[in-house]
Design a protein around this motif. Structure first.
Motif, PDB file in Angstrom:
ATOM      1  N   GLU A  24       0.809  -1.220   0.000  1.00 36.30           N
ATOM      2  CA  GLU A  24       0.000   0.000   0.000  1.00 36.30           C
ATOM      3  C   GLU A  24       0.843   1.271   0.000  1.00 36.30           C
ATOM      4  O   GLU A  24       0.309   2.380   0.016  1.00 36.30           O
ATOM      5  N   GLY A  25       2.161   1.131   0.018  1.00 37.63           N
ATOM      6  CA  GLY A  25       3.025   2.294  -0.120  1.00 37.63           C
ATOM      7  C   GLY A  25       3.623   2.845   1.153  1.00 37.63           C
ATOM      8  O   GLY A  25       4.217   3.932   1.133  1.00 37.63           O
ATOM      9  N   PHE A  26       3.525   2.111   2.255  1.00 32.98           N
ATOM     10  CA  PHE A  26       4.166   2.579   3.490  1.00 32.98           C
ATOM     11  C   PHE A  26       5.683   2.532   3.329  1.00 32.98           C
ATOM     12  O   PHE A  26       6.220   1.669   2.625  1.00 32.98           O
ATOM     13  N   GLU A  27       6.366   3.442   4.011  1.00 32.15           N
ATOM     14  CA  GLU A  27       7.816   3.553   3.870  1.00 32.15           C
ATOM     15  C   GLU A  27       8.590   2.765   4.928  1.00 32.15           C
ATOM     16  O   GLU A  27       9.798   2.545   4.790  1.00 32.15           O
ATOM     17  N   ALA A  28       7.912   2.361   5.987  1.00 30.44           N
ATOM     18  CA  ALA A  28       8.545   1.565   7.044  1.00 30.44           C
ATOM     19  C   ALA A  28       7.441   0.917   7.867  1.00 30.44           C
ATOM     20  O   ALA A  28       6.289   1.363   7.858  1.00 30.44           O
ATOM     21  N   ILE A  29       7.819  -0.132   8.585  1.00 31.77           N
ATOM     22  CA  ILE A  29       6.893  -0.864   9.440  1.00 31.77           C
ATOM     23  C   ILE A  29       7.459  -0.894  10.854  1.00 31.77           C
ATOM     24  O   ILE A  29       8.647  -1.177  11.056  1.00 31.77           O
ATOM     25  N   VAL A  30       6.599  -0.638  11.831  1.00 33.66           N
ATOM     26  CA  VAL A  30       6.950  -0.805  13.238  1.00 33.66           C
ATOM     27  C   VAL A  30       6.067  -1.901  13.826  1.00 33.66           C
ATOM     28  O   VAL A  30       4.836  -1.831  13.719  1.00 33.66           O
ATOM     29  N   VAL A  31       6.690  -2.901  14.419  1.00 29.64           N
ATOM     30  CA  VAL A  31       5.947  -3.933  15.138  1.00 29.64           C
ATOM     31  C   VAL A  31       5.984  -3.546  16.610  1.00 29.64           C
ATOM     32  O   VAL A  31       7.019  -3.672  17.270  1.00 29.64           O
ATOM     33  N   SER A  32       4.865  -3.048  17.100  1.00 29.89           N
ATOM     34  CA  SER A  32       4.840  -2.454  18.436  1.00 29.89           C
ATOM     35  C   SER A  32       4.609  -3.526  19.498  1.00 29.89           C
ATOM     36  O   SER A  32       3.593  -3.548  20.196  1.00 29.89           O
ATOM     37  N   CYS A  33       5.603  -4.410  19.594  1.00 29.51           N
ATOM     38  CA  CYS A  33       5.599  -5.485  20.587  1.00 29.51           C
ATOM     39  C   CYS A  33       7.042  -5.787  20.952  1.00 29.51           C
ATOM     40  O   CYS A  33       7.879  -5.962  20.062  1.00 29.51           O
ATOM     41  N   ALA A  34       7.322  -5.856  22.238  1.00 27.04           N
ATOM     42  CA  ALA A  34       8.695  -6.059  22.683  1.00 27.04           C
ATOM     43  C   ALA A  34       9.203  -7.473  22.442  1.00 27.04           C
ATOM     44  O   ALA A  34      10.394  -7.730  22.562  1.00 27.04           O
ATOM     45  N   GLY A  35       8.301  -8.391  22.069  1.00 25.08           N
ATOM     46  CA  GLY A  35       8.749  -9.724  21.706  1.00 25.08           C
ATOM     47  C   GLY A  35       9.220  -9.819  20.263  1.00 25.08           C
ATOM     48  O   GLY A  35       9.744 -10.849  19.841  1.00 25.08           O
ATOM     49  N   ASP A  36       9.018  -8.756  19.483  1.00 29.78           N
ATOM     50  CA  ASP A  36       9.427  -8.688  18.074  1.00 29.78           C
ATOM     51  C   ASP A  36       8.890  -9.850  17.232  1.00 29.78           C
ATOM     52  O   ASP A  36       9.614 -10.421  16.403  1.00 29.78           O
ATOM     53  N   PRO A  37       7.614 -10.202  17.388  1.00 39.30           N
ATOM     54  CA  PRO A  37       7.082 -11.329  16.606  1.00 39.30           C
ATOM     55  C   PRO A  37       7.070 -11.025  15.111  1.00 39.30           C
ATOM     56  O   PRO A  37       6.619  -9.972  14.680  1.00 39.30           O
ATOM     57  N   GLY A  38       7.587 -11.955  14.344  1.00 42.40           N
ATOM     58  CA  GLY A  38       7.544 -11.813  12.895  1.00 42.40           C
ATOM     59  C   GLY A  38       8.485 -10.786  12.303  1.00 42.40           C
ATOM     60  O   GLY A  38       8.507 -10.603  11.076  1.00 42.40           O
ATOM     61  N   VAL A  39       9.285 -10.104  13.113  1.00 42.88           N
ATOM     62  CA  VAL A  39      10.137  -9.020  12.602  1.00 42.88           C
ATOM     63  C   VAL A  39      11.170  -9.550  11.617  1.00 42.88           C
ATOM     64  O   VAL A  39      11.323  -9.032  10.507  1.00 42.88           O
ATOM     65  N   GLU A  40      11.907 -10.577  12.006  1.00 40.64           N
ATOM     66  CA  GLU A  40      12.944 -11.106  11.115  1.00 40.64           C
ATOM     67  C   GLU A  40      12.333 -11.673   9.836  1.00 40.64           C
ATOM     68  O   GLU A  40      12.877 -11.483   8.734  1.00 40.64           O
ATOM     69  N   GLN A  41      11.198 -12.363   9.969  1.00 41.79           N
ATOM     70  CA  GLN A  41      10.543 -12.918   8.781  1.00 41.79           C
ATOM     71  C   GLN A  41      10.053 -11.813   7.859  1.00 41.79           C
ATOM     72  O   GLN A  41      10.181 -11.903   6.632  1.00 41.79           O
ATOM     73  N   ALA A  42       9.476 -10.761   8.440  1.00 39.54           N
ATOM     74  CA  ALA A  42       8.965  -9.655   7.627  1.00 39.54           C
ATOM     75  C   ALA A  42      10.080  -8.957   6.870  1.00 39.54           C
ATOM     76  O   ALA A  42       9.890  -8.514   5.729  1.00 39.54           O
ATOM     77  N   ARG A  43      11.253  -8.875   7.455  1.00 36.99           N
ATOM     78  CA  ARG A  43      12.386  -8.247   6.772  1.00 36.99           C
ATOM     79  C   ARG A  43      12.775  -9.017   5.505  1.00 36.99           C
ATOM     80  O   ARG A  43      13.291  -8.427   4.556  1.00 36.99           O
ATOM     81  N   ARG A  44      12.529 -10.301   5.526  1.00 38.00           N
ATOM     82  CA  ARG A  44      12.819 -11.097   4.332  1.00 38.00           C
ATOM     83  C   ARG A  44      11.727 -10.952   3.270  1.00 38.00           C
ATOM     84  O   ARG A  44      11.946 -11.275   2.106  1.00 38.00           O
ATOM     85  N   GLU A  45      10.578 -10.452   3.686  1.00 40.01           N
ATOM     86  CA  GLU A  45       9.425 -10.359   2.788  1.00 40.01           C
ATOM     87  C   GLU A  45       9.265  -8.992   2.130  1.00 40.01           C
ATOM     88  O   GLU A  45       8.693  -8.883   1.046  1.00 40.01           O
ATOM     89  N   VAL A  46       9.736  -7.940   2.806  1.00 38.91           N
ATOM     90  CA  VAL A  46       9.512  -6.585   2.288  1.00 38.91           C
ATOM     91  C   VAL A  46      10.826  -5.818   2.234  1.00 38.91           C
ATOM     92  O   VAL A  46      11.716  -6.033   3.066  1.00 38.91           O
ATOM     93  N   PRO A  47      10.979  -4.886   1.267  1.00 42.37           N
ATOM     94  CA  PRO A  47      12.240  -4.165   1.091  1.00 42.37           C
ATOM     95  C   PRO A  47      12.326  -2.846   1.851  1.00 42.37           C
ATOM     96  O   PRO A  47      13.190  -2.021   1.561  1.00 42.37           O
ATOM     97  N   ILE A  48      11.429  -2.630   2.810  1.00 43.93           N
ATOM     98  CA  ILE A  48      11.437  -1.402   3.604  1.00 43.93           C
ATOM     99  C   ILE A  48      11.848  -1.738   5.033  1.00 43.93           C
ATOM    100  O   ILE A  48      11.813  -2.902   5.430  1.00 43.93           O
ATOM    101  N   PRO A  49      12.262  -0.748   5.829  1.00 41.16           N
ATOM    102  CA  PRO A  49      12.655  -1.037   7.213  1.00 41.16           C
ATOM    103  C   PRO A  49      11.514  -1.652   8.011  1.00 41.16           C
ATOM    104  O   PRO A  49      10.368  -1.210   7.922  1.00 41.16           O
ATOM    105  N   VAL A  50      11.837  -2.687   8.783  1.00 43.48           N
ATOM    106  CA  VAL A  50      10.908  -3.291   9.737  1.00 43.48           C
ATOM    107  C   VAL A  50      11.601  -3.254  11.092  1.00 43.48           C
ATOM    108  O   VAL A  50      12.664  -3.850  11.275  1.00 43.48           O
TER     109      VAL A  50
END
Length: 219
Positions: free
Chosen positions: A71-97
């Motif tokens: 949808e055109g977002f420039e970065a993603i923040v996962v607002s959880c201190a457990g960082d669920p899905g963060v590493e996987q999402a970085r492999r899926e999208v070319p923007i900062p997670v």
């Protein structure tokens, strides 16, 4: 002033618009260069509080991150201190997670050499373990605090405060909050006043990290 469009993912399922939007509003308040849109993953009304709920949440986070990137977002923040899905999402999208946990852990080492982690789980979240390693003095939670909902009670707040006092007594010189629900109740400034040591708010930390990533990429 250039504003960056950031997607914020909440892992607490709620239909309360004020509760859902609070972290996004805090980020925009702390960092006016961010324009934040928030969404929550489905079917997790108690958020993440153990290995099972963490495992359930990760693919949902990745799916939302992919949707927001498309949808055109420039970065993603996962607002959880457990960082669920963060590493996987970085492999899926070319923007900062950016995850709240890794951000808070990294910044805690700037403020002290004997960090403690204060949250809602019995175990230290993986991002904190990886970053803090043997420097970690203590990991604790308030007595009776087992989910983000417990933090939203007077008893939960008082128990969390007592846990923080225990950590300072053990020698901690900085406390990294490992639950973004603690940002929701804005407990960090209160604990700092009580303890006299830095207490790092995970929503503030995730915002600082994502802004740095955006500025670094767009200089």
């Amino acid at each position: 002033m250039r504003r960056y469009r950031v997607g914020l993912i909440r892992v607490l399922t709620t239909e309360d618009p004020e509760l859902l939007g609070l972290h996004g509003k805090l980020l925009e308040q702390y960092f006016p260069m961010l324009e934040v849109e928030f969404r929550c993953i489905p079917h997790q009304p108690e958020g993440i509080h153990d290995d099972a709920t963490m495992a359930l949440s990760a693919p949902k986070v990745v799916a939302l991150a992919r949707e927001m990137w498309q949808e055109g977002f420039e970065a993603i923040v996962v607002s959880c201190a457990g960082d669920p899905g963060v590493e996987q999402a970085r492999r899926e999208v070319p923007i900062p997670v950016v995850g709240a946990g890794e951000s808070t852990a990294a910044l805690s080492l700037f403020y002290g050499s004997r960090p403690a982690v204060l949250g809602i789980t019995a175990d230290v979240p993986a991002g904190f373990q990886r970053t803090l390693g043997p420097a970690l003095v203590s990991s604790d939670r308030g007595d009776g605090v087992e989910s983000v909902l417990d933090l939203m009670t007077a008893q939960g707040c008082a128990a969390t405060s007592e846990a923080a006092k225990r950590q300072k007594a053990m020698g901690a010189d900085v406390i990294a909050l490992s639950c973004t629900g603690m940002s929701t109740i804005r407990i960090a400034p209160e604990l700092e006043r009580e303890l006299g040591i830095p207490v790092l708010d995970p929503v503030m930390c995730e915002g600082l990290m994502v802004l740095f990533e955006l500025l670094r990429r767009h200089v």
